[in-house]
Design an enzyme around this catalytic site. Sequence first.
Site, PDB file in Angstrom:
ATOM      1  N   GLU A 187       0.806  -1.218   0.000  1.00  0.00           N
ATOM      2  CA  GLU A 187       0.000   0.000   0.000  1.00  0.00           C
ATOM      3  C   GLU A 187       0.842   1.273   0.000  1.00  0.00           C
ATOM      4  OE1 GLU A 187      -2.592  -0.627   3.350  1.00  0.00           O
ATOM      5  OE2 GLU A 187      -4.068  -1.681   2.132  1.00  0.00           O
ATOM      6  N   GLU A 210       7.905 -21.838   7.791  1.00  0.00           N
ATOM      7  CA  GLU A 210       8.367 -20.924   8.840  1.00  0.00           C
ATOM      8  C   GLU A 210       9.323 -21.566   9.820  1.00  0.00           C
ATOM      9  OE1 GLU A 210       5.327 -20.729  12.407  1.00  0.00           O
ATOM     10  OE2 GLU A 210       4.239 -20.508  10.525  1.00  0.00           O
TER      11      GLU A 210
END
Length: 297
Positions: A83, A114
């Site tokens: 954004e 992960e």
Amino acid sequence: MNLGSLLSEARNPQTMDLDTLSTLELVQRFNEQDAQVAAAVGATLPEVAKAVDAATTTLRAGGRIIYMGAGTSGRLGVLDASECPPTFGVPHGLVIGLIAGGPGALLKAVEGAEDNPQFGEDDLAGLSLEPRDLVVGLAASGRTPYVIGGLRYARQLGCTTVAISCNPASPIAGAADIAISPLVGPEALTGSTRLKSGTAQKLVLNMISTGAMVKFGKVYQNLMVDMKATNVKLIDRACRMVMEATGVERAAAETVLRQTDYDVKPAILMVLSGLDATAARERLAAHHGFLRDALRA
């Protein structure tokens, strides 16, 4: 750190009866828990301010802000990074979001991605990490190996590092220069850290990126004057920003924006200073893009 010692994995005594509640009672209970998040984030503001200053220093040095995390935390980092270009007019790649498992993990969980600290190091090395870059590790648990590996590698390289977690004294906090740990408490749904923990991380990321961009000259007053007007809605917003910042009518705002190809910042400077588009851009460049400083000149 085992699961039993994690605040974010504990059971919440205020929500033990979720499966017995009416729909209205259920959402009220969620809302009551969510109301605790802002205060928890508020307790971390001195550390958040340090992270904003570190991010600003990075941008001024020509470095990048790099978020990294797994699951919800990783997705939030990617969201914030994606954004920044349309909101602040910065180039793609200035703010980067890394998620364990790669872009595919945004839509579908990549199991085990992960769990290896080497993957975090490899992802940063793949970006040709430099000491002037800032690395922000995100993990609600504070113990994600992918994030720990990345933070350790970044510190070895000389980067400033930030850790955002929702557990006290977490491993990632110990692996970073700046530790931000909003303690939102056990989730309404046990272990579902996309709830309060995710909201807390989003609030912190909002402040880091927006605060840094304010201090980097991307904001005038409270207007996003480096926004890219790439559609009809944003062209309208650009017009309204020029009108609000200068007091001119819409027709005048549209006229000056056409001369700047809908670049808001030089348009405002043109109206308030009488400069033409070329001179306005030159003055902004001389003041490193800070509109208020250009106006004072």
